[in-house]
Scaffold this active site. Sequence first.
Site, PDB file in Angstrom:
ATOM      1  N   GLU A  44      45.705  33.876  41.931  1.00  0.00           N
ATOM      2  CA  GLU A  44      45.625  34.966  42.902  1.00  0.00           C
ATOM      3  C   GLU A  44      46.497  34.690  44.122  1.00  0.00           C
ATOM      4  OE1 GLU A  44      44.428  37.896  42.660  1.00  0.00           O
ATOM      5  OE2 GLU A  44      43.522  37.621  40.698  1.00  0.00           O
ATOM      6  N   TYR A 127      41.039  39.724  50.403  1.00  0.00           N
ATOM      7  CA  TYR A 127      41.406  40.070  49.033  1.00  0.00           C
ATOM      8  C   TYR A 127      41.186  38.878  48.099  1.00  0.00           C
ATOM      9  CZ  TYR A 127      43.986  40.544  44.786  1.00  0.00           C
ATOM     10  OH  TYR A 127      44.297  40.531  43.453  1.00  0.00           O
ATOM     11  N   ASP A 145      43.763  46.090  45.828  1.00  0.00           N
ATOM     12  CA  ASP A 145      45.170  45.805  46.075  1.00  0.00           C
ATOM     13  C   ASP A 145      45.936  47.121  45.996  1.00  0.00           C
ATOM     14  OD1 ASP A 145      45.378  46.389  43.366  1.00  0.00           O
ATOM     15  OD2 ASP A 145      46.513  44.580  42.873  1.00  0.00           O
ATOM     16  N   CYS A 200      49.052  53.443  35.431  1.00  0.00           N
ATOM     17  CA  CYS A 200      49.134  54.346  36.592  1.00  0.00           C
ATOM     18  C   CYS A 200      50.125  53.771  37.611  1.00  0.00           C
ATOM     19  CB  CYS A 200      47.745  54.515  37.202  1.00  0.00           C
ATOM     20  SG  CYS A 200      47.619  55.883  38.382  1.00  0.00           S
ATOM     21  N   CYS A 207      50.473  58.688  31.741  1.00  0.00           N
ATOM     22  CA  CYS A 207      49.186  59.383  31.737  1.00  0.00           C
ATOM     23  C   CYS A 207      48.653  59.608  30.323  1.00  0.00           C
ATOM     24  CB  CYS A 207      49.309  60.711  32.476  1.00  0.00           C
ATOM     25  SG  CYS A 207      49.760  60.525  34.223  1.00  0.00           S
ATOM     26  N   CYS A 210      46.317  56.859  29.510  1.00  0.00           N
ATOM     27  CA  CYS A 210      45.273  56.552  30.479  1.00  0.00           C
ATOM     28  C   CYS A 210      43.888  56.908  29.923  1.00  0.00           C
ATOM     29  CB  CYS A 210      45.520  57.318  31.774  1.00  0.00           C
ATOM     30  SG  CYS A 210      44.243  57.033  33.026  1.00  0.00           S
ATOM     31  N   CYS A 216      40.853  62.784  35.676  1.00  0.00           N
ATOM     32  CA  CYS A 216      41.653  62.421  36.847  1.00  0.00           C
ATOM     33  C   CYS A 216      41.886  63.622  37.762  1.00  0.00           C
ATOM     34  CB  CYS A 216      42.985  61.841  36.382  1.00  0.00           C
ATOM     35  SG  CYS A 216      44.141  61.462  37.718  1.00  0.00           S
TER      36      CYS A 216
END
Length: 300
Positions: A44, A127, A145, A200, A207, A210, A216
């Site tokens: 991270e 974060y 994020d 995305c 899409c 997705c 959405c």
Amino acid sequence: MNTPTTGADTRLDLDALADWFTATARPLPWRAAGVTGWGVLVSETMLQQTPVNRVQPIWEEWMRRWPRPSDLAAEPQGEVLRAWGKLGYPRRALRLHEAAATIAAEHGDVVPSDVDTLLALPGIGAYTARAVAAFAYGRRAPVVDTNVRRVVARAVHGAGDAGPPSTNRDLADVDALLPAEDAPAARLSAALMELGQVVCTVRSPSCERCPIAADCAWQHNGRPAYAGPPKKVQKFAGTDRQVRGRLLDVLRGSTGPVTRDQLDAAWNEAGQRDRCLDSLLVDGLVEQTDDGRFALPGER
């Protein structure tokens, strides 16, 4: 997993999103079974503002060399910076080195699992603390994020992209989506991030792939373009970041202190070069020897 009602009156099929992640998540090494909280903390830290393909080989090398916090803490700072390579933002390496020393000394060489204790570690921000709690220990901790903000902006609020960050608002948006139980919440946090990273996306969202496209709000609104304040585009060529990187490259490639002439050869604009060298000295990324040469910290 419950399917909450979002602020845009759109019901997202979050079970479908979590199942999609389970079936299609990239096999990144820090997601493998048996990776410790330390491995997740290192990943991270490295992944902040740095693409996965640049991080992966360096993360793997670090895990081979320093599988525990105490292993990294025992290294001189200069060697840690050398191993950081070209990941950029090298102060992250020094912060990680400092955190490793605290984890080794105060936490039995094990990365803590709760957000508040993680936040108390040197250099660990909101974060990173939430990401480690969620991804290493399966805790319920909203992780936000850029990718997650974009998914929420589109799927929940029907906007083309997220506007300027707002910590309280962004955390509240994600918190409202997460189920109450730890493990499902952690899996959904990872799924939201993965969706923003691989489906995305900013410029060419897929899409058709997705798992929540039918729900959405952005789709329901006709996929409007982003209409918020202009976003800052980070350039690199010719910036102080590039110059600092060039100077550090000289030091990383040396086995000992280097002369001012060797550093001068790295960048031909003297004023910018001197300013950047001064900033590296102030940041503790470079040290000056008694005879006027320059070295990575601890290598004088």
